[in-house]
Design a protein around this motif. Structure first.
Motif, PDB file in Angstrom:
ATOM      1  N   ARG A  26      -0.795   4.019   1.506  1.00  0.00           N
ATOM      2  CA  ARG A  26      -0.582   5.461   1.488  1.00  0.00           C
ATOM      3  C   ARG A  26      -1.809   6.100   0.850  1.00  0.00           C
ATOM      4  O   ARG A  26      -2.584   5.444   0.157  1.00  0.00           O
ATOM      5  CB  ARG A  26       0.673   5.798   0.691  1.00  0.00           C
ATOM      6  CG  ARG A  26       1.951   5.271   1.358  1.00  0.00           C
ATOM      7  CD  ARG A  26       3.175   5.783   0.654  1.00  0.00           C
ATOM      8  NE  ARG A  26       3.127   5.516  -0.774  1.00  0.00           N
ATOM      9  CZ  ARG A  26       3.832   4.588  -1.399  1.00  0.00           C
ATOM     10  NH1 ARG A  26       4.653   3.829  -0.711  1.00  0.00           N
ATOM     11  NH2 ARG A  26       3.731   4.418  -2.700  1.00  0.00           N
ATOM     12  N   LEU A  27      -1.993   7.382   1.089  1.00  0.00           N
ATOM     13  CA  LEU A  27      -3.157   8.091   0.582  1.00  0.00           C
ATOM     14  C   LEU A  27      -3.248   8.003  -0.939  1.00  0.00           C
ATOM     15  O   LEU A  27      -4.326   7.806  -1.501  1.00  0.00           O
ATOM     16  CB  LEU A  27      -3.105   9.549   1.038  1.00  0.00           C
ATOM     17  CG  LEU A  27      -4.415  10.289   1.174  1.00  0.00           C
ATOM     18  CD1 LEU A  27      -5.408   9.497   1.997  1.00  0.00           C
ATOM     19  CD2 LEU A  27      -4.194  11.651   1.772  1.00  0.00           C
ATOM     20  N   GLN A  28      -2.125   8.089  -1.598  1.00  0.00           N
ATOM     21  CA  GLN A  28      -2.083   8.000  -3.063  1.00  0.00           C
ATOM     22  C   GLN A  28      -2.580   6.632  -3.545  1.00  0.00           C
ATOM     23  O   GLN A  28      -3.307   6.539  -4.531  1.00  0.00           O
ATOM     24  CB  GLN A  28      -0.657   8.249  -3.548  1.00  0.00           C
ATOM     25  CG  GLN A  28      -0.487   8.180  -5.042  1.00  0.00           C
ATOM     26  CD  GLN A  28       0.964   8.384  -5.448  1.00  0.00           C
ATOM     27  OE1 GLN A  28       1.843   8.542  -4.608  1.00  0.00           O
ATOM     28  NE2 GLN A  28       1.214   8.364  -6.738  1.00  0.00           N
ATOM     29  N   GLN A  29      -2.213   5.580  -2.847  1.00  0.00           N
ATOM     30  CA  GLN A  29      -2.656   4.234  -3.214  1.00  0.00           C
ATOM     31  C   GLN A  29      -4.166   4.082  -3.015  1.00  0.00           C
ATOM     32  O   GLN A  29      -4.842   3.454  -3.827  1.00  0.00           O
ATOM     33  CB  GLN A  29      -1.916   3.189  -2.373  1.00  0.00           C
ATOM     34  CG  GLN A  29      -0.436   3.105  -2.675  1.00  0.00           C
ATOM     35  CD  GLN A  29       0.284   2.234  -1.673  1.00  0.00           C
ATOM     36  OE1 GLN A  29      -0.022   2.251  -0.484  1.00  0.00           O
ATOM     37  NE2 GLN A  29       1.245   1.465  -2.153  1.00  0.00           N
ATOM     38  N   ILE A  30      -4.695   4.660  -1.948  1.00  0.00           N
ATOM     39  CA  ILE A  30      -6.135   4.585  -1.689  1.00  0.00           C
ATOM     40  C   ILE A  30      -6.909   5.278  -2.798  1.00  0.00           C
ATOM     41  O   ILE A  30      -7.880   4.745  -3.325  1.00  0.00           O
ATOM     42  CB  ILE A  30      -6.473   5.193  -0.311  1.00  0.00           C
ATOM     43  CG1 ILE A  30      -5.905   4.302   0.799  1.00  0.00           C
ATOM     44  CG2 ILE A  30      -7.976   5.368  -0.135  1.00  0.00           C
ATOM     45  CD1 ILE A  30      -6.009   4.890   2.172  1.00  0.00           C
ATOM     46  N   PHE A  31      -6.453   6.472  -3.189  1.00  0.00           N
ATOM     47  CA  PHE A  31      -7.133   7.193  -4.268  1.00  0.00           C
ATOM     48  C   PHE A  31      -7.039   6.440  -5.583  1.00  0.00           C
ATOM     49  O   PHE A  31      -7.986   6.427  -6.377  1.00  0.00           O
ATOM     50  CB  PHE A  31      -6.569   8.609  -4.415  1.00  0.00           C
ATOM     51  CG  PHE A  31      -6.982   9.532  -3.294  1.00  0.00           C
ATOM     52  CD1 PHE A  31      -8.289   9.577  -2.848  1.00  0.00           C
ATOM     53  CD2 PHE A  31      -6.062  10.342  -2.670  1.00  0.00           C
ATOM     54  CE1 PHE A  31      -8.680  10.416  -1.818  1.00  0.00           C
ATOM     55  CE2 PHE A  31      -6.426  11.190  -1.647  1.00  0.00           C
ATOM     56  CZ  PHE A  31      -7.738  11.229  -1.212  1.00  0.00           C
ATOM     57  N   ALA A  32      -5.916   5.788  -5.841  1.00  0.00           N
ATOM     58  CA  ALA A  32      -5.749   5.023  -7.080  1.00  0.00           C
ATOM     59  C   ALA A  32      -6.702   3.826  -7.119  1.00  0.00           C
ATOM     60  O   ALA A  32      -7.314   3.540  -8.159  1.00  0.00           O
ATOM     61  CB  ALA A  32      -4.300   4.555  -7.221  1.00  0.00           C
ATOM     62  N   ILE A  33      -6.847   3.139  -5.994  1.00  0.00           N
ATOM     63  CA  ILE A  33      -7.760   1.989  -5.933  1.00  0.00           C
ATOM     64  C   ILE A  33      -9.195   2.452  -6.135  1.00  0.00           C
ATOM     65  O   ILE A  33      -9.955   1.854  -6.907  1.00  0.00           O
ATOM     66  CB  ILE A  33      -7.600   1.243  -4.586  1.00  0.00           C
ATOM     67  CG1 ILE A  33      -6.234   0.576  -4.522  1.00  0.00           C
ATOM     68  CG2 ILE A  33      -8.710   0.215  -4.403  1.00  0.00           C
ATOM     69  CD1 ILE A  33      -5.872   0.029  -3.159  1.00  0.00           C
TER      70      ILE A  33
END
Length: 126
Positions: A26-33
């Motif tokens: 998800r977009l949130q996971q990509i930004f967190a990584i």
């Protein structure tokens, strides 16, 4: 007399496990990584992650990229084309501005030349 062999039923290896294709990030996971990689100053891993998201290439195709595949001189191309190993089909993809900045930092950090692999080994002694 013959002994009767007692057979036990084997438990399937995939019982109660999730198998098959996994859900995409998800977009949130990509930004967190990305944030975690930036905080830890992992230039190589951040560039690899960003390029993987941009290009949607397989791992073997990503790791076999050379600097000349994405750069001309000191500038990173905004679009590039490579030939996939598995299918021998040419694939064109766009490299976003942030990814180009990460790749430029990677090339500068490791002092890579056009004939070098884009993603050097994680092992420092190799």
């Amino acid at each position: 007399m013959y002994e009767l062999a007692i057979y036990r039923k084997k438990k399937p290896w995939n019982k109660n496990k999730l198998v098959g294709q996994k859900a995409p990030f998800r977009l949130q996971q990509i930004f967190a990584i990305r944030a975690r990689l930036e905080m830890n100053k992992e230039v190589r891993n951040l560039a690899l992650f960003n390029l993987a998201i941009d290009s949607k290439l397989r791992g073997c195709d990503l790791l076999s990229l050379k600097v000349r595949d994405i750069a001309h001189g000191s500038s990173i191309q905004s679009r590039t084309m490579i030939v996939l190993k598995k299918t021998q089909q040419p694939v064109q993809f766009e490299i976003t501005k942030d990814t180009r900045a990460c790749l430029k930092a990677l090339i500068d950090k490791f002092d890579l030349h056009s004939y070098d692999f884009l993603f050097p080994s994680r092992n420092s002694n190799v």
